[in-house]
Design an enzyme around this catalytic site. Sequence first.
Site, PDB file in Angstrom:
ATOM      1  N   THR A 131      -2.402   3.087  14.183  1.00  0.00           N
ATOM      2  CA  THR A 131      -1.056   3.537  14.522  1.00  0.00           C
ATOM      3  C   THR A 131      -0.785   3.380  16.017  1.00  0.00           C
ATOM      4  O   THR A 131      -1.720   3.389  16.825  1.00  0.00           O
ATOM      5  CB  THR A 131      -0.920   5.033  14.138  1.00  0.00           C
ATOM      6  OG1 THR A 131       0.237   5.567  14.775  1.00  0.00           O
ATOM      7  CG2 THR A 131      -2.110   5.855  14.609  1.00  0.00           C
ATOM      8  N   ASP A 132       0.497   3.292  16.363  1.00  0.00           N
ATOM      9  CA  ASP A 132       0.868   3.242  17.787  1.00  0.00           C
ATOM     10  C   ASP A 132       0.667   4.602  18.464  1.00  0.00           C
ATOM     11  O   ASP A 132       0.689   4.694  19.694  1.00  0.00           O
ATOM     12  CB  ASP A 132       2.329   2.777  17.961  1.00  0.00           C
ATOM     13  CG  ASP A 132       3.350   3.666  17.278  1.00  0.00           C
ATOM     14  OD1 ASP A 132       2.954   4.632  16.580  1.00  0.00           O
ATOM     15  OD2 ASP A 132       4.563   3.403  17.441  1.00  0.00           O
ATOM     16  N   GLU A 133       0.454   5.660  17.633  1.00  0.00           N
ATOM     17  CA  GLU A 133       0.364   7.002  18.218  1.00  0.00           C
ATOM     18  C   GLU A 133      -0.887   7.177  19.076  1.00  0.00           C
ATOM     19  O   GLU A 133      -0.957   8.093  19.899  1.00  0.00           O
ATOM     20  CB  GLU A 133       0.448   8.062  17.104  1.00  0.00           C
ATOM     21  CG  GLU A 133       1.754   7.901  16.322  1.00  0.00           C
ATOM     22  CD  GLU A 133       2.081   9.029  15.355  1.00  0.00           C
ATOM     23  OE1 GLU A 133       1.610  10.155  15.548  1.00  0.00           O
ATOM     24  OE2 GLU A 133       2.825   8.763  14.387  1.00  0.00           O
ATOM     25  N   TYR A 156      -4.011  14.218  14.863  1.00  0.00           N
ATOM     26  CA  TYR A 156      -3.925  12.995  14.045  1.00  0.00           C
ATOM     27  C   TYR A 156      -4.229  11.762  14.895  1.00  0.00           C
ATOM     28  O   TYR A 156      -5.113  10.964  14.559  1.00  0.00           O
ATOM     29  CB  TYR A 156      -2.529  12.864  13.416  1.00  0.00           C
ATOM     30  CG  TYR A 156      -2.224  11.471  12.894  1.00  0.00           C
ATOM     31  CD1 TYR A 156      -2.957  10.912  11.840  1.00  0.00           C
ATOM     32  CD2 TYR A 156      -1.203  10.687  13.452  1.00  0.00           C
ATOM     33  CE1 TYR A 156      -2.681   9.630  11.363  1.00  0.00           C
ATOM     34  CE2 TYR A 156      -0.930   9.404  12.986  1.00  0.00           C
ATOM     35  CZ  TYR A 156      -1.666   8.881  11.940  1.00  0.00           C
ATOM     36  OH  TYR A 156      -1.395   7.615  11.480  1.00  0.00           O
ATOM     37  N   LYS A 160      -7.340   9.020  14.778  1.00  0.00           N
ATOM     38  CA  LYS A 160      -7.144   7.570  14.590  1.00  0.00           C
ATOM     39  C   LYS A 160      -7.728   6.811  15.786  1.00  0.00           C
ATOM     40  O   LYS A 160      -8.341   5.754  15.618  1.00  0.00           O
ATOM     41  CB  LYS A 160      -5.661   7.233  14.413  1.00  0.00           C
ATOM     42  CG  LYS A 160      -5.041   7.693  13.105  1.00  0.00           C
ATOM     43  CD  LYS A 160      -5.651   7.069  11.859  1.00  0.00           C
ATOM     44  CE  LYS A 160      -5.326   5.599  11.697  1.00  0.00           C
ATOM     45  NZ  LYS A 160      -5.775   5.078  10.372  1.00  0.00           N
TER      46      LYS A 160
HETATM   47  P1  NAD Z   1      -0.542   8.177   3.159  1.00  0.00           P
HETATM   48  O1  NAD Z   1      -0.891   9.543   3.587  1.00  0.00           O
HETATM   49  O2  NAD Z   1       0.717   7.927   2.413  1.00  0.00           O
HETATM   50  O3  NAD Z   1      -1.727   7.570   2.259  1.00  0.00           O
HETATM   51  C1  NAD Z   1      -3.075   7.765   2.572  1.00  0.00           C
HETATM   52  C2  NAD Z   1      -3.888   7.420   1.331  1.00  0.00           C
HETATM   53  O4  NAD Z   1      -5.276   7.606   1.661  1.00  0.00           O
HETATM   54  C3  NAD Z   1      -3.596   8.325   0.133  1.00  0.00           C
HETATM   55  O5  NAD Z   1      -3.444   7.544  -1.027  1.00  0.00           O
HETATM   56  C4  NAD Z   1      -4.817   9.232   0.041  1.00  0.00           C
HETATM   57  O6  NAD Z   1      -5.103   9.649  -1.281  1.00  0.00           O
HETATM   58  C5  NAD Z   1      -5.906   8.317   0.597  1.00  0.00           C
HETATM   59  N1  NAD Z   1      -7.032   9.090   1.158  1.00  0.00           N
HETATM   60  C6  NAD Z   1      -6.956  10.143   2.024  1.00  0.00           C
HETATM   61  N2  NAD Z   1      -8.197  10.599   2.280  1.00  0.00           N
HETATM   62  C7  NAD Z   1      -9.065   9.808   1.583  1.00  0.00           C
HETATM   63  C8  NAD Z   1     -10.488   9.785   1.462  1.00  0.00           C
HETATM   64  N3  NAD Z   1     -11.265  10.686   2.089  1.00  0.00           N
HETATM   65  N4  NAD Z   1     -11.047   8.837   0.678  1.00  0.00           N
HETATM   66  C9  NAD Z   1     -10.268   7.927   0.020  1.00  0.00           C
HETATM   67  N5  NAD Z   1      -8.925   7.919   0.082  1.00  0.00           N
HETATM   68  C10 NAD Z   1      -8.324   8.849   0.860  1.00  0.00           C
HETATM   69  O7  NAD Z   1      -0.611   7.294   4.492  1.00  0.00           O
HETATM   70  P2  NAD Z   1       0.256   6.033   4.932  1.00  0.00           P
HETATM   71  O8  NAD Z   1       1.465   6.512   5.622  1.00  0.00           O
HETATM   72  O9  NAD Z   1       0.368   5.081   3.795  1.00  0.00           O
HETATM   73  O10 NAD Z   1      -0.721   5.414   6.023  1.00  0.00           O
HETATM   74  C11 NAD Z   1      -1.728   4.481   5.665  1.00  0.00           C
HETATM   75  C12 NAD Z   1      -2.488   4.063   6.909  1.00  0.00           C
HETATM   76  O11 NAD Z   1      -1.576   3.476   7.841  1.00  0.00           O
HETATM   77  C13 NAD Z   1      -3.150   5.221   7.638  1.00  0.00           C
HETATM   78  O12 NAD Z   1      -4.397   4.775   8.117  1.00  0.00           O
HETATM   79  C14 NAD Z   1      -2.194   5.545   8.790  1.00  0.00           C
HETATM   80  O13 NAD Z   1      -2.887   6.086   9.873  1.00  0.00           O
HETATM   81  C15 NAD Z   1      -1.654   4.165   9.085  1.00  0.00           C
HETATM   82  N6  NAD Z   1      -0.288   4.130   9.673  1.00  0.00           N
HETATM   83  C16 NAD Z   1       0.748   4.801   9.083  1.00  0.00           C
HETATM   84  C17 NAD Z   1       2.028   4.707   9.621  1.00  0.00           C
HETATM   85  C18 NAD Z   1       3.212   5.388   8.972  1.00  0.00           C
HETATM   86  O14 NAD Z   1       4.325   5.356   9.531  1.00  0.00           O
HETATM   87  N7  NAD Z   1       3.083   5.999   7.806  1.00  0.00           N
HETATM   88  C19 NAD Z   1       2.239   3.928  10.768  1.00  0.00           C
HETATM   89  C20 NAD Z   1       1.152   3.257  11.346  1.00  0.00           C
HETATM   90  C21 NAD Z   1      -0.108   3.345  10.772  1.00  0.00           C
HETATM   91  P1  TYD Z   2       7.217  12.009  11.046  1.00  0.00           P
HETATM   92  O1  TYD Z   2       7.937  11.333   9.920  1.00  0.00           O
HETATM   93  O2  TYD Z   2       6.377  13.198  10.747  1.00  0.00           O
HETATM   94  O3  TYD Z   2       6.363  10.861  11.764  1.00  0.00           O
HETATM   95  P2  TYD Z   2       5.532  10.913  13.181  1.00  0.00           P
HETATM   96  O4  TYD Z   2       5.386  12.313  13.610  1.00  0.00           O
HETATM   97  O5  TYD Z   2       4.231  10.288  12.805  1.00  0.00           O
HETATM   98  O6  TYD Z   2       6.335  10.078  14.131  1.00  0.00           O
HETATM   99  O7  TYD Z   2       8.285  12.439  12.141  1.00  0.00           O
HETATM  100  C1  TYD Z   2       9.158  11.498  12.728  1.00  0.00           C
HETATM  101  C2  TYD Z   2       9.934  12.217  13.806  1.00  0.00           C
HETATM  102  O8  TYD Z   2      10.802  13.183  13.184  1.00  0.00           O
HETATM  103  C3  TYD Z   2       9.062  12.999  14.773  1.00  0.00           C
HETATM  104  O9  TYD Z   2       9.631  12.933  16.076  1.00  0.00           O
HETATM  105  C4  TYD Z   2       9.125  14.424  14.256  1.00  0.00           C
HETATM  106  C5  TYD Z   2      10.522  14.510  13.654  1.00  0.00           C
HETATM  107  N1  TYD Z   2      10.660  15.410  12.495  1.00  0.00           N
HETATM  108  C6  TYD Z   2      11.683  16.401  12.492  1.00  0.00           C
HETATM  109  O10 TYD Z   2      12.465  16.528  13.462  1.00  0.00           O
HETATM  110  N2  TYD Z   2      11.779  17.196  11.407  1.00  0.00           N
HETATM  111  C7  TYD Z   2      10.937  17.102  10.335  1.00  0.00           C
HETATM  112  O11 TYD Z   2      11.084  17.899   9.365  1.00  0.00           O
HETATM  113  C8  TYD Z   2       9.932  16.092  10.347  1.00  0.00           C
HETATM  114  C9  TYD Z   2       8.983  15.928   9.186  1.00  0.00           C
HETATM  115  C10 TYD Z   2       9.831  15.261  11.447  1.00  0.00           C
END
Ligand code: NAD
Ligand code: TYD
Length: 351
Positions: A131-133, A156, A160
């Site tokens: 992630t970019d975070e 988080y 990561k």
């Molecule tokens: P998500 O939470 O929707 O899915 C995570 C999946 O991992 C789930 O299916 C869960 O059951 C599985 N999981 C969790 N713990 C596990 C374990 N111990 N063993 C096996 N499986 C397990 O997450 P997402 O949003 O799809 O993110 C997927 C990846 O992409 C993550 O690594 C996250 O850090 C990264 N990412 C997410 C975003 C975003 O905006 N959502 C952006 C950049 C990177």
């Molecule tokens: P989120 O979807 O949790 O992603 P991330 O924290 O990984 O960027 O949140 C996106 C943005 O929205 C973040 O600045 C937090 C804000 N946010 C709210 O203001 N209210 C909410 O209920 C949630 C879930 C997020």
Amino acid sequence: MKTLLITGGAGFIGSHVVRLFVNKYPDYKIVNLDKLTYAGNLENLADIEGAKNYIFEKGDITDEAYIFDLFKKYAFDGVIHLAAESHVDRSISNPMEFVKTNIFGTVTLLNAAKENWKDNFEDKLFYHISTDEVFGSLDDGGFFTETTSYDPQSPYSASKAGSDHFVRAYANTYGLPVIVSNCSNNYGPNQFPEKLIPLFINNIRNNKSLPVYGKGENVRDWLYVEDHAKAIDVLYHKGKKGETYNIGGFNEWKNLDLIKVVCKVMDKKLGREEGTSEKLITYVTDRAGHDLRYAIDANKIMKELGWKPSLQFEEGIAKTIDWYMENEEWMKNVTSGAYQQYYDEMYDKRD
Ligand code: NAD
Ligand code: TYD
């Protein structure tokens, strides 16, 4: 034939990656390993469940014996590692779960890959999705590039960042062939409604308040999830081993502005007078340590490998809202917890 392990494939991004690979590469064997935590939902993959080149394995990436057995069983050629605890708010209330899955789980996979591939690293790849975070918060302009120093601010992003460091350490120390990509915020179908966009779509539909953290001034860079999946495909096949790539949409939105767009589109969809949904906005206590701004410079993947986002935000958000409106059953199952019975019904009964 290639045998590929995709971890976290029942989650939001993972399900789009699994679908893309299963449909696009009929000659690959795709093994989706997922623990099915609250975020894992096999309903996300109902359409490809019967595909000949697809296998689901329920398991935990922190279970060392299980993971080593899995590598022996399938002799993977590659790993695309997405499994993680992914929600910042949950990391604030329960950091240890993030340490276990994101750090311990990643190192467990790295060990299994190293041990199984050590005699011949050629044609193998451990691709870690991050992630970019991990770069922290851009309070004063600029973009995150691949050389920006890590400065994670939440449990988080710290977990990561730790996992990213371990992946690179395995490349440096043992020669493991790796790629790391750091992507901005994803949106689209199948996202668990604890994240901003699906939560607010669902709340608007149900006339519930929209909890905006702080003043809603935080900025995120949003990418449609299928564009992320396509970038992962490009990097898995064409990325240079040992390299890092940033993925993003050059699409920054202040939370409040984005929420107003969602409200406007939802008013139209629901046939409500314009301005109705905005009235649901409620300012709540800010998230602890809330990063102000993320913005990705995605020029490296764009210039070197020709990837670019295919959807403009207006199109992507309309598509996303349509999907949640048309898939009320999905949302109902997720919010009631019924989706967690899917595995028992579909898989356990088959054995
Ligand atoms: P998500 O939470 O929707 O899915 C995570 C999946 O991992 C789930 O299916 C869960 O059951 C599985 N999981 C969790 N713990 C596990 C374990 N111990 N063993 C096996 N499986 C397990 O997450 P997402 O949003 O799809 O993110 C997927 C990846 O992409 C993550 O690594 C996250 O850090 C990264 N990412 C997410 C975003 C975003 O905006 N959502 C952006 C950049 C990177
Ligand atoms: P989120 O979807 O949790 O992603 P991330 O924290 O990984 O960027 O949140 C996106 C943005 O929205 C973040 O600045 C937090 C804000 N946010 C709210 O203001 N209210 C909410 O209920 C949630 C879930 C997020």
